[in-house]
Design a protein around this motif. Sequence first.
Motif, PDB file in Angstrom:
ATOM      1  N   TYR A  58      -1.368  -7.674 -12.487  1.00 61.34           N
ATOM      2  CA  TYR A  58      -0.869  -6.694 -11.512  1.00 61.34           C
ATOM      3  C   TYR A  58       0.470  -7.069 -10.873  1.00 61.34           C
ATOM      4  CZ  TYR A  58      -0.743  -3.565  -7.473  1.00 61.34           C
ATOM      5  OH  TYR A  58      -0.343  -2.644  -6.533  1.00 61.34           O
ATOM      6  N   PRO A  59       0.630  -8.299 -10.343  1.00 59.26           N
ATOM      7  CA  PRO A  59       1.910  -8.597  -9.666  1.00 59.26           C
ATOM      8  C   PRO A  59       3.115  -8.473 -10.595  1.00 59.26           C
ATOM      9  CG  PRO A  59       0.263 -10.284  -9.179  1.00 59.26           C
ATOM     10  CD  PRO A  59      -0.301  -9.420 -10.256  1.00 59.26           C
ATOM     11  N   GLN A  60       3.026  -9.060 -11.801  1.00 58.98           N
ATOM     12  CA  GLN A  60       4.186  -8.992 -12.674  1.00 58.98           C
ATOM     13  C   GLN A  60       4.422  -7.590 -13.235  1.00 58.98           C
ATOM     14  OE1 GLN A  60       1.765 -11.587 -13.241  1.00 58.98           O
ATOM     15  NE2 GLN A  60       1.661 -11.974 -15.415  1.00 58.98           N
ATOM     16  N   LEU A  61       3.364  -6.805 -13.413  1.00 61.38           N
ATOM     17  CA  LEU A  61       3.561  -5.426 -13.868  1.00 61.38           C
ATOM     18  C   LEU A  61       4.230  -4.576 -12.781  1.00 61.38           C
ATOM     19  CD1 LEU A  61       0.274  -4.758 -15.862  1.00 61.38           C
ATOM     20  CD2 LEU A  61       2.579  -4.947 -16.799  1.00 61.38           C
ATOM     21  N   CYS A  62       3.921  -4.855 -11.517  1.00 66.92           N
ATOM     22  CA  CYS A  62       4.588  -4.148 -10.413  1.00 66.92           C
ATOM     23  C   CYS A  62       6.075  -4.485 -10.396  1.00 66.92           C
ATOM     24  CB  CYS A  62       3.951  -4.496  -9.074  1.00 66.92           C
ATOM     25  SG  CYS A  62       2.323  -3.763  -8.847  1.00 66.92           S
ATOM     26  N   VAL A  63       6.404  -5.751 -10.584  1.00 61.68           N
ATOM     27  CA  VAL A  63       7.811  -6.162 -10.641  1.00 61.68           C
ATOM     28  C   VAL A  63       8.491  -5.504 -11.838  1.00 61.68           C
ATOM     29  CG1 VAL A  63       9.364  -8.139 -10.990  1.00 61.68           C
ATOM     30  CG2 VAL A  63       7.409  -8.351  -9.448  1.00 61.68           C
ATOM     31  N   PHE A  64       7.790  -5.465 -12.961  1.00 61.25           N
ATOM     32  CA  PHE A  64       8.322  -4.850 -14.179  1.00 61.25           C
ATOM     33  C   PHE A  64       8.621  -3.361 -13.950  1.00 61.25           C
ATOM     34  CE2 PHE A  64       7.465  -2.991 -18.469  1.00 61.25           C
ATOM     35  CZ  PHE A  64       8.550  -3.551 -19.131  1.00 61.25           C
ATOM     36  N   ALA A  65       7.680  -2.640 -13.373  1.00 60.29           N
ATOM     37  CA  ALA A  65       7.890  -1.212 -13.091  1.00 60.29           C
ATOM     38  C   ALA A  65       9.048  -1.028 -12.110  1.00 60.29           C
ATOM     39  CB  ALA A  65       6.609  -0.589 -12.526  1.00 60.29           C
ATOM     40  N   TYR A  66       9.147  -1.919 -11.150  1.00 58.82           N
ATOM     41  CA  TYR A  66      10.215  -1.845 -10.145  1.00 58.82           C
ATOM     42  C   TYR A  66      11.594  -1.942 -10.799  1.00 58.82           C
ATOM     43  CZ  TYR A  66      12.921  -2.806  -5.937  1.00 58.82           C
ATOM     44  OH  TYR A  66      13.841  -2.739  -4.921  1.00 58.82           O
ATOM     45  N   LYS A  67      11.709  -2.690 -11.899  1.00 54.81           N
ATOM     46  CA  LYS A  67      12.988  -2.803 -12.623  1.00 54.81           C
ATOM     47  C   LYS A  67      13.451  -1.427 -13.114  1.00 54.81           C
ATOM     48  CE  LYS A  67      13.441  -7.347 -12.691  1.00 54.81           C
ATOM     49  NZ  LYS A  67      14.572  -8.084 -12.190  1.00 54.81           N
ATOM     50  N   TYR A  68      12.505  -0.561 -13.405  1.00 54.51           N
ATOM     51  CA  TYR A  68      12.834   0.792 -13.844  1.00 54.51           C
ATOM     52  C   TYR A  68      13.008   1.743 -12.659  1.00 54.51           C
ATOM     53  CZ  TYR A  68      11.511  -0.439 -18.649  1.00 54.51           C
ATOM     54  OH  TYR A  68      11.456  -1.013 -19.892  1.00 54.51           O
ATOM     55  N   LEU A  69      12.108   1.642 -11.691  1.00 51.90           N
ATOM     56  CA  LEU A  69      11.975   2.677 -10.665  1.00 51.90           C
ATOM     57  C   LEU A  69      12.699   2.382  -9.359  1.00 51.90           C
ATOM     58  CD1 LEU A  69       8.169   3.189 -11.241  1.00 51.90           C
ATOM     59  CD2 LEU A  69      10.016   4.647 -12.097  1.00 51.90           C
ATOM     60  N   ASN A  70      12.919   1.115  -9.069  1.00 54.41           N
ATOM     61  CA  ASN A  70      13.593   0.717  -7.830  1.00 54.41           C
ATOM     62  C   ASN A  70      12.860   1.227  -6.583  1.00 54.41           C
ATOM     63  OD1 ASN A  70      15.659  -0.929  -6.932  1.00 54.41           O
ATOM     64  ND2 ASN A  70      17.004   0.803  -6.497  1.00 54.41           N
ATOM     65  N   ASP A  71      11.540   1.314  -6.671  1.00 54.03           N
ATOM     66  CA  ASP A  71      10.701   1.800  -5.573  1.00 54.03           C
ATOM     67  C   ASP A  71       9.368   1.068  -5.681  1.00 54.03           C
ATOM     68  OD1 ASP A  71       8.665   3.255  -4.192  1.00 54.03           O
ATOM     69  OD2 ASP A  71       9.900   5.061  -4.221  1.00 54.03           O
ATOM     70  N   LEU A  72       9.102   0.155  -4.750  1.00 54.39           N
ATOM     71  CA  LEU A  72       7.930  -0.705  -4.860  1.00 54.39           C
ATOM     72  C   LEU A  72       6.618   0.065  -4.749  1.00 54.39           C
ATOM     73  CD1 LEU A  72       7.013  -3.564  -5.368  1.00 54.39           C
ATOM     74  CD2 LEU A  72       7.090  -3.969  -2.909  1.00 54.39           C
ATOM     75  N   ASP A  73       6.528   0.997  -3.799  1.00 51.53           N
ATOM     76  CA  ASP A  73       5.284   1.762  -3.651  1.00 51.53           C
ATOM     77  C   ASP A  73       4.981   2.578  -4.906  1.00 51.53           C
ATOM     78  OD1 ASP A  73       4.677   0.788  -1.131  1.00 51.53           O
ATOM     79  OD2 ASP A  73       5.812   2.362  -0.103  1.00 51.53           O
ATOM     80  N   LEU A  74       6.016   3.219  -5.437  1.00 55.41           N
ATOM     81  CA  LEU A  74       5.853   3.996  -6.665  1.00 55.41           C
ATOM     82  C   LEU A  74       5.454   3.078  -7.823  1.00 55.41           C
ATOM     83  CD1 LEU A  74       6.094   6.680  -8.195  1.00 55.41           C
ATOM     84  CD2 LEU A  74       8.536   6.193  -8.465  1.00 55.41           C
ATOM     85  N   SER A  75       6.053   1.904  -7.883  1.00 62.04           N
ATOM     86  CA  SER A  75       5.732   0.936  -8.939  1.00 62.04           C
ATOM     87  C   SER A  75       4.256   0.547  -8.874  1.00 62.04           C
ATOM     88  CB  SER A  75       6.610  -0.309  -8.804  1.00 62.04           C
ATOM     89  OG  SER A  75       7.970   0.024  -8.940  1.00 62.04           O
ATOM     90  N   LYS A  76       3.775   0.266  -7.664  1.00 59.81           N
ATOM     91  CA  LYS A  76       2.364  -0.095  -7.488  1.00 59.81           C
ATOM     92  C   LYS A  76       1.459   1.052  -7.928  1.00 59.81           C
ATOM     93  CE  LYS A  76       3.005  -3.237  -3.555  1.00 59.81           C
ATOM     94  NZ  LYS A  76       2.803  -3.397  -2.104  1.00 59.81           N
ATOM     95  N   ASP A  77       1.820   2.282  -7.547  1.00 62.67           N
ATOM     96  CA  ASP A  77       1.025   3.453  -7.936  1.00 62.67           C
ATOM     97  C   ASP A  77       0.943   3.580  -9.450  1.00 62.67           C
ATOM     98  OD1 ASP A  77       0.664   4.075  -5.272  1.00 62.67           O
ATOM     99  OD2 ASP A  77       2.156   5.697  -5.238  1.00 62.67           O
ATOM    100  N   ILE A  78       2.062   3.414 -10.114  1.00 60.05           N
ATOM    101  CA  ILE A  78       2.098   3.574 -11.573  1.00 60.05           C
ATOM    102  C   ILE A  78       1.242   2.509 -12.253  1.00 60.05           C
ATOM    103  CG2 ILE A  78       3.657   3.204 -13.545  1.00 60.05           C
ATOM    104  CD1 ILE A  78       5.509   5.265 -12.261  1.00 60.05           C
ATOM    105  N   VAL A  79       1.354   1.266 -11.803  1.00 67.03           N
ATOM    106  CA  VAL A  79       0.554   0.192 -12.400  1.00 67.03           C
ATOM    107  C   VAL A  79      -0.935   0.456 -12.169  1.00 67.03           C
ATOM    108  CG1 VAL A  79       0.032  -2.281 -12.323  1.00 67.03           C
ATOM    109  CG2 VAL A  79       2.416  -1.513 -12.262  1.00 67.03           C
ATOM    110  N   GLN A  80      -1.300   0.874 -10.969  1.00 65.21           N
ATOM    111  CA  GLN A  80      -2.705   1.178 -10.679  1.00 65.21           C
ATOM    112  C   GLN A  80      -3.204   2.326 -11.548  1.00 65.21           C
ATOM    113  OE1 GLN A  80      -2.786   1.725  -6.411  1.00 65.21           O
ATOM    114  NE2 GLN A  80      -2.377  -0.433  -6.035  1.00 65.21           N
TER     115      GLN A  80
END
Length: 175
Positions: free
Chosen positions: A21-43
């Motif tokens: 989970y933590p590294q996938l959130c960071v990975f999504a953030y590289k694309y989205l530049n939005d931490l909350d959205l990144s967490k939502d997508i990974v979940q």
Amino acid sequence: MRGGNNQFTLKSYKKLFESLYPQLCVFAYKYLNDLDLSKDIVQEVFLKVWEDKIAFENESHATGFFYKSVKNKSLNYLKSKQYKSTERYELANMEAYETEEFYMSEAVVIETSAVIENAISTLPEKAAKVIRLSIEDYTNNQIADELSISINTVKDHKKVAYRKLRSLLSFLTVR
């Protein structure tokens, strides 16, 4: 990793979630530049895999699947009408994000960072703090001030930490 019926048990799935989970959130953030959205997508990706009862050959296959899924879901979001209408949408950025090189380089950096962080967390507490501050470009003097220890103690902690980290992370070196 899987239960007797070729699927995850709740316990093994929770363990996989906690490790990725933590590294996938960071990975999504590289694309989205939005931490909350990144967490939502990974979940959402984890939830979909659980609901669809997807089985994996091994942990490496599962990790690759999650990275690809998070990448695709992030790109789909960036391509969506909702995103285009609310954010500055730059086609050039999308083309760069969609390349295999971007995906691989970001995945490798994030996985390597997770491995290094796991290794640092095995160090004695003070040594781990010294190394984390050092990684953040603190000088030995700044580290000594921050932790209220002498510069020689900082150097001793670094020496011990580097010796242990070299041993733990030797598999990362290119031969």
